[in-house]
Design a protein around this motif. Structure first.
Motif, mmCIF file in Angstrom:
data_model
loop_
_atom_site.group_PDB
_atom_site.id
_atom_site.type_symbol
_atom_site.label_atom_id
_atom_site.label_comp_id
_atom_site.label_asym_id
_atom_site.label_seq_id
_atom_site.Cartn_x
_atom_site.Cartn_y
_atom_site.Cartn_z
ATOM 1 N N ASN A 55 4.765 0.570 8.094
ATOM 2 C CA ASN A 55 4.751 1.456 6.928
ATOM 3 C C ASN A 55 5.911 1.162 5.986
ATOM 4 N N ASP A 56 6.168 -0.110 5.779
ATOM 5 C CA ASP A 56 7.233 -0.562 4.878
ATOM 6 C C ASP A 56 6.688 -0.543 3.449
ATOM 7 N N THR A 57 6.606 0.649 2.883
ATOM 8 C CA THR A 57 5.979 0.854 1.579
ATOM 9 C C THR A 57 6.579 0.005 0.470
ATOM 10 N N PRO A 58 7.912 -0.076 0.318
ATOM 11 C CA PRO A 58 8.457 -0.920 -0.751
ATOM 12 C C PRO A 58 8.059 -2.391 -0.609
ATOM 13 N N LYS A 59 8.067 -2.899 0.615
ATOM 14 C CA LYS A 59 7.703 -4.305 0.843
ATOM 15 C C LYS A 59 6.227 -4.508 0.569
ATOM 16 N N ILE A 60 5.395 -3.588 0.994
ATOM 17 C CA ILE A 60 3.954 -3.700 0.762
ATOM 18 C C ILE A 60 3.664 -3.696 -0.734
ATOM 19 N N GLY A 61 4.324 -2.824 -1.471
ATOM 20 C CA GLY A 61 4.146 -2.809 -2.928
ATOM 21 C C GLY A 61 4.549 -4.129 -3.557
ATOM 22 N N GLU A 62 5.654 -4.684 -3.115
ATOM 23 C CA GLU A 62 6.126 -5.980 -3.624
ATOM 24 C C GLU A 62 5.117 -7.080 -3.312
ATOM 25 N N LEU A 63 4.592 -7.076 -2.084
ATOM 26 C CA LEU A 63 3.625 -8.104 -1.677
ATOM 27 C C LEU A 63 2.319 -7.996 -2.448
ATOM 28 N N LEU A 64 1.839 -6.772 -2.645
ATOM 29 C CA LEU A 64 0.594 -6.584 -3.391
ATOM 30 C C LEU A 64 0.753 -7.029 -4.840
ATOM 31 N N LYS A 65 1.896 -6.711 -5.445
ATOM 32 C CA LYS A 65 2.158 -7.170 -6.815
ATOM 33 C C LYS A 65 2.220 -8.688 -6.895
ATOM 34 N N ALA A 66 2.703 -9.312 -5.833
ATOM 35 C CA ALA A 66 2.836 -10.774 -5.815
ATOM 36 C C ALA A 66 1.518 -11.468 -5.502
ATOM 37 N N GLY A 67 0.500 -10.706 -5.122
ATOM 38 C CA GLY A 67 -0.814 -11.305 -4.913
ATOM 39 C C GLY A 67 -1.304 -11.343 -3.479
ATOM 40 N N ALA A 68 -0.741 -10.531 -2.597
ATOM 41 C CA ALA A 68 -1.233 -10.477 -1.222
ATOM 42 C C ALA A 68 -2.657 -9.917 -1.209
ATOM 43 N N ASP A 69 -3.441 -10.391 -0.267
ATOM 44 C CA ASP A 69 -4.833 -9.967 -0.141
ATOM 45 C C ASP A 69 -4.917 -8.779 0.824
ATOM 46 N N PRO A 70 -5.218 -7.573 0.317
ATOM 47 C CA PRO A 70 -5.255 -6.399 1.200
ATOM 48 C C PRO A 70 -6.477 -6.375 2.124
ATOM 49 N N THR A 71 -7.428 -7.288 1.931
ATOM 50 C CA THR A 71 -8.624 -7.305 2.783
ATOM 51 C C THR A 71 -8.496 -8.265 3.964
ATOM 52 N N VAL A 72 -7.381 -9.004 4.037
ATOM 53 C CA VAL A 72 -7.181 -9.932 5.151
ATOM 54 C C VAL A 72 -7.041 -9.130 6.446
ATOM 55 N N LYS A 73 -7.557 -9.694 7.562
ATOM 56 C CA LYS A 73 -7.577 -8.966 8.838
ATOM 57 C C LYS A 73 -6.616 -9.582 9.844
ATOM 58 N N ASP A 74 -6.082 -8.712 10.697
ATOM 59 C CA ASP A 74 -5.154 -9.175 11.736
ATOM 60 C C ASP A 74 -5.928 -9.710 12.940
ATOM 61 N N LEU A 75 -5.250 -9.927 14.050
ATOM 62 C CA LEU A 75 -5.863 -10.491 15.254
ATOM 63 C C LEU A 75 -6.924 -9.577 15.866
ATOM 64 N N ASN A 76 -6.824 -8.272 15.596
ATOM 65 C CA ASN A 76 -7.791 -7.306 16.114
ATOM 66 C C ASN A 76 -8.849 -6.921 15.084
ATOM 67 N N GLY A 77 -8.870 -7.624 13.952
ATOM 68 C CA GLY A 77 -9.873 -7.364 12.926
ATOM 69 C C GLY A 77 -9.563 -6.186 12.025
ATOM 70 N N LYS A 78 -8.297 -5.745 11.987
ATOM 71 C CA LYS A 78 -7.923 -4.605 11.148
ATOM 72 C C LYS A 78 -7.223 -5.091 9.876
ATOM 73 N N THR A 79 -7.497 -4.387 8.770
ATOM 74 C CA THR A 79 -6.838 -4.695 7.503
ATOM 75 C C THR A 79 -5.522 -3.924 7.416
ATOM 76 N N ALA A 80 -4.751 -4.231 6.396
ATOM 77 C CA ALA A 80 -3.478 -3.529 6.183
ATOM 78 C C ALA A 80 -3.715 -2.033 6.001
ATOM 79 N N LEU A 81 -4.797 -1.665 5.352
ATOM 80 C CA LEU A 81 -5.125 -0.257 5.139
ATOM 81 C C LEU A 81 -5.371 0.450 6.469
ATOM 82 N N GLU A 82 -6.022 -0.226 7.391
ATOM 83 C CA GLU A 82 -6.300 0.366 8.703
ATOM 84 C C GLU A 82 -5.058 0.395 9.598
ATOM 85 N N LEU A 83 -4.118 -0.519 9.354
ATOM 86 C CA LEU A 83 -2.897 -0.578 10.164
ATOM 87 C C LEU A 83 -1.859 0.450 9.727
#
Length: 160
Positions: free
Chosen positions: A114-142
């Motif tokens: 729940n590192d909100t400032p870092k997540i905001g920075e990453l999303l602004k820089a172009g991170a893909d919020p739909t990418v899934k982790d090893l268990n098939g969960k997205t950042a929104l689900e994590l």
């Protein structure tokens, strides 16, 4: 020349003939001369907030683009968040990095923390919020903190 007192107290050093250098005399620091009044010098160096621009405009935060993130950034964030100390290995980091862009890997590491400032920075820089982790969960689900979830939802709604 007689051996220094500290050498004499160490039998091995004294027996081998090793001599330590004499202690240096410390010079007393002179007090700096008072400068002539030139106004607030800090305002010339720190051009943030009320003095000028915000940290993002100054290039301190959020100045990286998607392709400027690399594997070193993933490792640095992994260590910064204490994941290595908790897990004792880089295995999860390497597995999570496999086939993913570094910025997306960092997003997946930041979301459960729940590192909100870092997540905001990453999303602004172009991170893909739909990418899934090893268990098939997205950042929104994590993410579990309401503020973090709202940030990701807002970004996804405006990114479409």
């Amino acid at each position: 020349r007689a051996p220094l007192r500290c050498c004499a107290s160490r039998p091995a050093a004294a027996a081998s003939g090793v001599r330590l250098a004499a202690p240096q005399q410390h010079k007393r620091r002179q007090q700096p001369q008072p400068r002539q009044a030139r106004g607030d010098v800090r305002a010339r160096f720190f051009k943030f907030g009320k003095n000028g621009m915000d940290s993002e405009s100054a290039g301190v935060v959020g100045s990286q683009g998607r392709d400027e993130y690399c594997d070193d950034d993933v490792e640095a964030y992994f260590n910064y968040m204490g994941c290595l100390a908790e897990e004792g290995t880089y295995d999860r980091m390497y597995a999570l990095s496999e086939g993913r862009h570094p910025i997306d890997t960092i997003l997946l590491l930041a979301a459960p923390e729940n590192d909100t400032p870092k997540i905001g920075e990453l999303l602004k820089a172009g991170a893909d919020p739909t990418v899934k982790d090893l268990n098939g969960k997205t950042a929104l689900e994590l993410a579990t903190k309401a503020e973090t979830v709202e940030l990701i939802k807002t970004y996804m709604a405006t990114a479409k």
